[in-house]
Design an enzyme around this catalytic site. Sequence first.
Site, PDB file in Angstrom:
ATOM      1  N   ASP A  12      18.982 -45.390  -3.003  1.00  0.00           N
ATOM      2  CA  ASP A  12      18.898 -45.574  -4.456  1.00  0.00           C
ATOM      3  C   ASP A  12      18.616 -47.003  -4.876  1.00  0.00           C
ATOM      4  O   ASP A  12      18.446 -47.282  -6.063  1.00  0.00           O
ATOM      5  CB  ASP A  12      20.178 -45.051  -5.107  1.00  0.00           C
ATOM      6  CG  ASP A  12      20.251 -43.549  -4.960  1.00  0.00           C
ATOM      7  OD1 ASP A  12      21.214 -43.037  -4.372  1.00  0.00           O
ATOM      8  OD2 ASP A  12      19.278 -42.882  -5.376  1.00  0.00           O
ATOM      9  N   HIS A  22      27.337 -46.560   1.806  1.00  0.00           N
ATOM     10  CA  HIS A  22      27.145 -45.145   2.143  1.00  0.00           C
ATOM     11  C   HIS A  22      28.298 -44.692   3.024  1.00  0.00           C
ATOM     12  O   HIS A  22      28.798 -45.463   3.850  1.00  0.00           O
ATOM     13  CB  HIS A  22      25.824 -44.957   2.904  1.00  0.00           C
ATOM     14  CG  HIS A  22      25.327 -43.560   2.851  1.00  0.00           C
ATOM     15  ND1 HIS A  22      25.767 -42.588   3.725  1.00  0.00           N
ATOM     16  CD2 HIS A  22      24.467 -42.964   2.012  1.00  0.00           C
ATOM     17  CE1 HIS A  22      25.171 -41.449   3.425  1.00  0.00           C
ATOM     18  NE2 HIS A  22      24.382 -41.635   2.393  1.00  0.00           N
TER      19      HIS A  22
END
Length: 380
Positions: free
Chosen positions: A316, A261
């Site tokens: 996710d 991320h």
Amino acid sequence: MSEDVVIHKGLENVYVKETRISYIDGVNGKVYYRGYDLEELVERSSYEEVSYLLIFGKLPTKRELYNWIADISSNYELEEGIIKILREVPKRNSPLDILKYSLLTIGLWDEKINSLEREDLYEKIVKILGKTPSILASWYRLRRGYRLVEPDPNLGYAENFIYMVRGEPSTRDAEIFDDILILHAEHGLNASAFAGMVTISTLSDLYSAVTSSINTLKGPLHGGAAGAALKMFREIGSPDRVEEYFEAKLARKERIMGFGHRVYKTYDPRAKILKNILLGLDLPPDVDRLFRIALKVEEVGMERLCKTKRICPNIDLFSGLVYLYLGLPDDFSPAIFALSRLSGWIAHILEYLEDPRLIRPRAKYVGELGLRYIPIEERG
Ligand code: SDX
């Protein structure tokens, strides 16, 4: 021309506005929507309340919430023209593509399509929020050749979607779906939120700005990652093959979906919440099998990526499995992400309109100059 400039690839760590919408603590792994801890909102709030909080900046009173829900649910119904298009377009189209074209089409019926006046924006917002679940649920059923289910304005936002998809309500699954919607509702200036902001910075219209966000969300590095993670679990096939798969991927410098991320350098708190939701469910065998693989990917990834490179599990890694549990196929995950993130996108669009400055960055020219034009006959 050789100006001394710094190139910020991917605009990493570049701040383009102040915001009061959300705060992501990437070091401690916390998210706050308008100052409220996301974990508490998931436990105690509803998507209807959270969407109001994000867009208007405060938790609604009972009267405000009642009016908000009434204005959204009064827009659940789809125009015949939209349904006609959904019936005719090829069924191979992804739910996300169907959504963006449907919202643009809805804009064509809006006589004030270009208005950015507050009251006109409000009408567009409740129309977009009201029709999006109906578009997606209708696409789910049309793709399977099922008859369409009329929306039920007496059901909550999450429950009405489940009802329109399945033809029968499910309070328990609606609660899980409501958690999903809250978890995905907002996350700062991610690529899709920024895209919507760039569009509105030219004083374009709300439908164009929201579809800019939808288009941007589509890629596997962003909203497409949940479906890509499910595909990865299927490719791996069993928990005992995870290590071998991981090593081969990393050796090829390929990315592990559901990890990494730009802001989090620790475990994404949303992934923790999703993992706990899955641990609390009685999963059907096909979902449970993939979940066990996901847990092994998490374990190996924690060692091989997170502890060493701070490339840690993100939302996710587990979100696709919850969609699968709810009976939604892989290609629905970006569309559900979009459904939820409409609130965050719209919040950033409205916030930017408070002080709209055209977004127009620079590129450092490194090409040639002063070349002489050569007629085509002389170019060989
Ligand atoms: C979402 O921004 C948001 O908030 C997004 C989101 C939201 O709610 O809106 O949180 C939702 O999009 C979550 C992310 C979903 N995407 C994925 O899971 C796809 C896989 N992850 C990545 O591709 C990646 O981690 C990004 C795109 C998410 C972030 O990447 P960055 O910050 O641009 O980092 P980078 O691409 O510059 O990579 C830095 C290094 C590279 O290695 P080197 O070239 O320096 O040797 O880290 C490596 C990368 O190869 N790396 C990974 C990796 N992610 C980064 N290596 C293996 N697996 C990964 N997943």
